[in-house]
Structure formats: structure tokens, C-alpha cells
Motif scaffolding. Sequence first.
Motif, PDB file in Angstrom:
ATOM      1  N   LEU A 156       0.849  -1.196   0.000  1.00 31.51           N
ATOM      2  CA  LEU A 156       0.000   0.000   0.000  1.00 31.51           C
ATOM      3  C   LEU A 156       0.887   1.249   0.000  1.00 31.51           C
ATOM      4  N   SER A 157       0.316   2.354  -0.473  1.00 32.48           N
ATOM      5  CA  SER A 157       1.132   3.563  -0.646  1.00 32.48           C
ATOM      6  C   SER A 157       1.520   4.211   0.678  1.00 32.48           C
ATOM      7  N   GLU A 158       0.836   3.846   1.758  1.00 30.82           N
ATOM      8  CA  GLU A 158       1.174   4.407   3.066  1.00 30.82           C
ATOM      9  C   GLU A 158       1.017   3.316   4.118  1.00 30.82           C
TER      10      GLU A 158
ATOM     11  N   THR B  17      -0.636   1.562   7.031  1.00 30.39           N
ATOM     12  CA  THR B  17      -2.023   1.537   7.514  1.00 30.39           C
ATOM     13  C   THR B  17      -2.095   0.717   8.804  1.00 30.39           C
TER      14      THR B  17
ATOM     15  N   ASN C 292      -6.709  -0.361   2.577  1.00 27.47           N
ATOM     16  CA  ASN C 292      -6.876  -0.536   4.014  1.00 27.47           C
ATOM     17  C   ASN C 292      -7.089   0.854   4.618  1.00 27.47           C
ATOM     18  N   ILE C 293      -7.436   0.878   5.904  1.00 25.57           N
ATOM     19  CA  ILE C 293      -7.632   2.173   6.543  1.00 25.57           C
ATOM     20  C   ILE C 293      -6.459   2.512   7.459  1.00 25.57           C
ATOM     21  N   LYS C 294      -6.295   3.801   7.617  1.00 28.45           N
ATOM     22  CA  LYS C 294      -5.247   4.368   8.464  1.00 28.45           C
ATOM     23  C   LYS C 294      -5.938   5.316   9.431  1.00 28.45           C
ATOM     24  N   VAL C 295      -5.628   5.194  10.700  1.00 26.74           N
ATOM     25  CA  VAL C 295      -6.192   6.098  11.695  1.00 26.74           C
ATOM     26  C   VAL C 295      -5.287   7.315  11.782  1.00 26.74           C
TER      27      VAL C 295
END
Lengths: 222, 222
Positions: free
Chosen positions: B152-154, B156, B216-219
Motif C-alpha cells: 500500500l502507498s502508506e 495503515t 486498508n484504513i489508516k487512523v
Amino acid sequence: MKIGVLGTGVVGQTIGSKLVQLGHEVMLGSREPANPRAVAWANKENLNKEATQKRALVGTFANAAEFGEIIFNCTLGSASLTALKQAGAENLKGKILLDLSNPIDYSTEAWNLTVSNYDSLGEQIQRTFPETRVVKTLNTMNCEVMVDPNKLSEKTDVFLSGNDSDAKAVVRGLLRDWFGWRSIIDLGDITTSRSVEMFIPLWRSLRLAISSHYFNIKVVGI
Amino acid sequence: MKIGVLGTGVVGQTIGSKLVQLGHEVMLGSREPANPRAVAWANKENLNKEATQKRALVGTFANAAEFGEIIFNCTLGSASLTALKQAGAENLKGKILLDLSNPIDYSTEAWNLTVSNYDSLGEQIQRTFPETRVVKTLNTMNCEVMVDPNKLSEKTDVFLSGNDSDAKAVVRGLLRDWFGWRSIIDLGDITTSRSVEMFIPLWRSLRLAISSHYFNIKVVGI
């Protein structure tokens, strides 16, 4: 613009204050014509203002719904349908209703939802008021984040659910221009209210895990 | 390490392949002793390997649970309790069980959950196997992301839910060392399985909205 905000809790007051500060006329609606919290809010917002600058107003749910060209539902989820019925279908007819509520049963330690999985509060509101253009949005974060997403360290996401594409396009513009949202994801029709309402248990777990309510999620791809 | 992976679908195969490639011995378990999908998987993983390098094994749920020092539940949520009962409480006793399953009713267009709000599959598994150290994790993303989050690009987030702090500490290390997870949030006890399982409707809405399962999600905080 004239905006009706239903609900005088912290969400309604935070949304109302932001909109007043942006130059809009905002009526905060509640069950009573002069709810003490709403009156205190209006007095604070109107303090030291010339008469023509007093843009914070107070009224019943029906007053606020009639007043607003656009309506924010900021009532507790458990009270939303009752509040909206008091606001009146005629006063809501044809208007865009931003539904920010969550069907949380605060009497339970676990914050159980009062409706989920097979239905949602967003859908219930749309079914009850078929001539209102319901757009579920902003319910996935604390109200301080709703009105000021750029205080977060990175750009995060807000979601739209609703049956009326034109209404969603209007709301997309308002979220961008009024609050500064830059990443707005259209999830689909009003049934996707289930998705964002069922996110609340994870929101609450995260709030407890990171000891902060000032956060939001960002969708990251490749 | 010897690892038991219950379930021969895409999740089980993806987890199993990653673990074999990392040098572990992996037994993929299913109802039958020689499930054709599991056999095909093992043949692929063992291709052109010396006998001593053939680390991909196949067996029943009970074989895999007995074999593994640690167990991954990668069965469909609707089949998980039955599969784990076939695996056998004695074979699971004292072991860490990573529960990756989601209680999705795939026969419904909306992917309704078969349990939610007042209970969760993670809790049901822990109650049914009180001597097993259940850690719910990795269920909030596609399996390609589970085993390779750094595509993923960041960076997560992945979540942990479970009653056993030591087991969660072990799983935290495995997620980091085996798959490369860098941000791992402990949500609390096994009741927080509700939070991550109830995220699935939003995951599905996002998958449809962004036309990709690779996210995916990142908080994000202040």
C-alpha cells in the motif's frame, strides 16, 4: 444561506457555530421554543453583534425545519425520528437533510446500536420522509473533526450515502466549501447508511484505544 | 515453526503460501483429509523442492490443529464454529488461534452479518474454546493486504482483539516479523471483535465505491 440545525447538543452547537461564523443564518431547533442550551448558544454567538449581524436563532424543531433551506439532523439517534416528525414532513419536503445521527443506545455500556445490519437509521428516516432528500454524512467522526478536518495531520475521508445524486453533489460542495473536506467518498444509496452507522463500534474502540476523540480514518490504496 | 491453517479458500491459501515462503511448515486443514484445493496448493508450493524442503502439508481440520504450534482460522465465518469443533478442543488447547474470519452471510446481496451488535464470532469462538487463546486480527482487509501491507502507498493499521495479553503480544510480533505490519492497534478484549466484524459493511461499500479490494484504513490523529 438559512440553515436549520435540529438538536442542541454538542454536535448541533458545533455545526451551528461554524455555520454562523461562516456568515449563515442558523436556527437551532429543539422540542421547546426556547431550550436553555440553545438560548445560551445563541447569546454567545450573537454577543457584541449589531442587530443585523445576529445570525444565531432559536426555535422549535418545526421552526428550524421551516426556516432552513437546508437541514442538519444533529439529534441523538434514539430521538431522531420523533424529532423529525415534530419538525414536520411539510417543512422538510423537497429539502436536503444532512443526517449526522447515529443509532446508539447510550444506556448500554457497549454502545449497542438500536438498528443495524438489516436496516439503518438513515434508511428509516428516508422511508419516513420520502419527499425529503436525505444524505447520510459526517456521522463517522467527532463533531470537532466534522467542521475542521484540516486540523488532522493528514487528509482523511468523509462518506456520503443517499438516493438523490443531485443532493449528494450539493452536499459534496458544502462539505468542501464550508468545512474544508477534500476527500469525499460516495458510498452509494441510502442503504449504505448501514455501513457508516455500523462503523461506530470501531470508532468507539479506537477512541478508547488511542485515548483521543480527535481522529478520523483515511482509505489508503496502492 | 509448525503452523496450522484452517480453511482452503483464498485466505487460507494466501496465508499458507506466505508462511511457507518464510520457511515455516504449514498444514492446510479442511473437512476432508485430501481436499483437492489443498492438495493443488501443496503441490504448487512444493514444486521442484527437495523432500526436506516440502513444507506445504495437507490434512483434516484436526490434523492441522494438532500439527500447528499456532493456528490461523481462515474458514468462512458461517462455517468457523463447525470447523473448529472438528479441529477439536484438545488440539486447540493452550494454543494461540488467530481468528481472521468474518460472519458474513454471502447468500444475502447486502452481505448481512450472521452475528453482530450484541455478540460476535470472535466472542463465540472464545466462549466455545475457553482454553484457547483467541486473537481476532487481520479480518478488516483483503488477504493480499494481510500478508503484504507494505504494498500500500502508506502505512495503515491492523487491529488486535483478545482476552490474553501475552497472546496479543506474540501476535503483534508475528504480524510485524512475518507480514511487515508496523502499526498494530490493540483494541482491547475479545468483545471488541464486534467492532472489527461490524466494519465489514463499510469495507464492502468502500470496495464497491473505489472499485478495488486492495486498500486498508489508516487512523489519523492531530
